[in-house]
Design an enzyme around this catalytic site. Structure first.
Site, mmCIF file in Angstrom:
data_model
loop_
_atom_site.group_PDB
_atom_site.id
_atom_site.type_symbol
_atom_site.label_atom_id
_atom_site.label_comp_id
_atom_site.label_asym_id
_atom_site.label_seq_id
_atom_site.Cartn_x
_atom_site.Cartn_y
_atom_site.Cartn_z
ATOM 1 N N ARG A 39 -55.122 -16.450 -73.448
ATOM 2 C CA ARG A 39 -55.311 -17.803 -74.360
ATOM 3 C C ARG A 39 -57.041 -18.376 -74.215
ATOM 4 N NH1 ARG A 39 -49.860 -20.080 -76.544
ATOM 5 N NH2 ARG A 39 -49.676 -18.932 -78.508
ATOM 6 N N LYS A 199 -33.045 -13.790 -84.103
ATOM 7 C CA LYS A 199 -32.247 -14.578 -84.836
ATOM 8 C C LYS A 199 -32.876 -14.423 -86.378
ATOM 9 C CE LYS A 199 -32.155 -19.471 -82.781
ATOM 10 N NZ LYS A 199 -32.397 -21.019 -82.576
ATOM 11 N N GLY A 352 -45.895 -14.500 -79.491
ATOM 12 C CA GLY A 352 -44.394 -14.611 -79.238
ATOM 13 C C GLY A 352 -44.159 -13.776 -78.393
ATOM 14 N N GLY A 375 -45.893 -18.694 -84.422
ATOM 15 C CA GLY A 375 -45.176 -19.223 -85.293
ATOM 16 C C GLY A 375 -46.438 -19.062 -86.845
#
Ligand code: ADP
Ligand code: MG
Length: 395
Positions: A39, A199, A352, A375
């Site tokens: 990053r 999920k 992620g 996200g």
């Protein structure tokens, strides 16, 4: 589609102007050392461009989730690593805002960099407090948002400050938004979307959208057990998100008449516990016996998914196919990663854990685009506006 916001190219910066840059420098630390500087390297183009134009740079980011002033989440290790990458000293401010920080800004020469402390040390950051936004804006002549990974959050250092200064998108933010929008607006077909992870509730909005936009949806990871439960299969001790079962049932129903074909695993790797040295076996079919849990997609599924990926014009992948952090359950994720890395198609990988998996297999530089924002990438692909982007000056 053209980018609708001002970019760094459009921003007027005179020699000696002070530019506040909000980057996403939320990197992993161990014992005060940066363990993955991806990053930081992703923020270099914005920084180099501004240094080239003779700007004084005030750089900021959040790091971790501190509940206030907390030296374990200081930006100091990030400043050190950034300094090494640039071959120059990066000055570290002791606070986010305040008199000492202002004195630091006043001492900067053209081309120099001052790193503010972790924006989340200030309780006003996540509340988008107008006072914090003003204190940040008061230090600079212009604002550049390059933090794609934080653009989905309306915080003081992303949204608040943007309305108080001439503002523009940095090159990383611009590339992320353009690439991800291109994926939904005008993909080379067939468009294959591979979704995994823990999920269904995290990914249901993506599933819904891509059932209409994509040509194929390949499902893996623990998420598939909500689908299997909805279909009436035995799931044993597999991780099943109960809330996801009804969503999965509806997605299956919708898939009957949707553009995309929805594919589920046809075999699994199962284990008797969630552990790297558990007893492990390959299961024909997907009915998990009592006392066992599914921890990876099986070899036939991996091969089938790899084949679909290799026949695609565009591939988007988000979420691991199994508990890849444990080597005995990494094969499915590795197979998908290798297929994504190996194809000539346009390949986009959400951040992620799928990004972590690619890095772990040494394939991070073999895809067209590895998003720096988990996200934020998902929200953009779901069709939501990103508040950080919306707040910037229009082109
Ligand atoms: P991403 O960050 O890419 O969106 P998630 O955070 O949703 O992905 O899920 C990643 C996690 O899911 C990983 O830690 C992985 O070990 C776990 N996982 C994937 N498949 C399984 C499975 N079958 N059983 C248990 N955990 C799983
Ligand atoms: Mg994750």
């Amino acid at each position: 589609m053209a980018f609708r916001k001002k970019t760094l190219r459009d921003l007027e910066v005179a020699e000696g102007d002070t530019v506040l840059v909000r980057a996403d420098l939320n990197v992993p630390l161990e014992n005060g050392v940066v363990t993955d500087d991806a990053r930081i390297r992703a923020a270099l183009p914005a920084i180099q461009e501004l240094r080239g134009r003779g700007a004084k740079i005030v750089l900021c980011s959040h790091l971790g989730r501190p509940k206030g002033h907390d030296l374990d989440t200081s930006m100091a290790p990030v400043s050190k690593r950034l300094g090494e990458l640039l071959g120059m000293r990066v000055f570290q401010a002791p606070e986010v805002v305040g008199p000492e920080v202002r004195r630091g800004v006043a001492r900067l020469d053209a081309g120099e960099i001052l790193m503010l402390e972790n924006t989340r040390w200030d309780s006003g950051e996540t509340k988008n407090d107008p006072q914090l936004a003003r204190d940040l804006a008061d230090m600079a002549d212009a604002f550049v948002l390059d933090a794609f990974g934080s653009a989905h959050r309306a915080h003081a250092s992303t949204v608040g400050v943007a309305s108080l200064l001439p503002s523009a998108a940095g090159p990383l933010l611009e590339r992320e938004v353009t690439t991800l929008e291109g994926l939904v607006e005008d993909p080379e077909r067939p468009l294959t979307v591979v979704l995994g992870g823990a999920k269904v509730t995290d990914k249901i909005a993506l599933i819904d959208r891509f059932l209409e936009l994509a040509d194929q949806l390949l499902i893996g990871g623990a998420m598939c057990f909500s689908f299997f439960r909805a279909q009436g299969h035995e799931t044993g001790n597999s991780l099943v998100e109960e809330e996801g079962v009804e969503l999965a049932r509806r997605a299956l129903e919708k898939a009957d008449s949707a553009r995309a074909t929805l594919l589920l695993p046809v075999d699994l790797v199962i284990a008797d516990s969630f552990s790297a040295d558990a007893e492990r076996k390959e299961l024909e079919g997907v009915d998990v016996p009592d006392g066992w849990m599914g921890l990876d997609i099986g070899p036939r599924t991996t091969q089938a998914y790899a084949g679909e990926i290799s026949r695609s014009g565009t591939v988007f992948w988000n979420g691991p196919m199994g508990a890849f952090e444990m080597e005995p359950f990494a094969a499915g994720t590795r197979g998908v990663a290798e297929a994504v890395a190996g194809t000539l198609a346009t390949t986009v990988v959400g951040g992620g854990d799928s990004g972590a998996a690619l890095a772990r297999f040494g394939l991070a530089d073999r895809v067209t685009h590895l998003s720096t924002g988990g996200g934020a990438a998902l929200e953009l692909l779901e069709g939501k506006a990103l508040p950080g982007v919306e707040a910037l000056d229009d082109a």
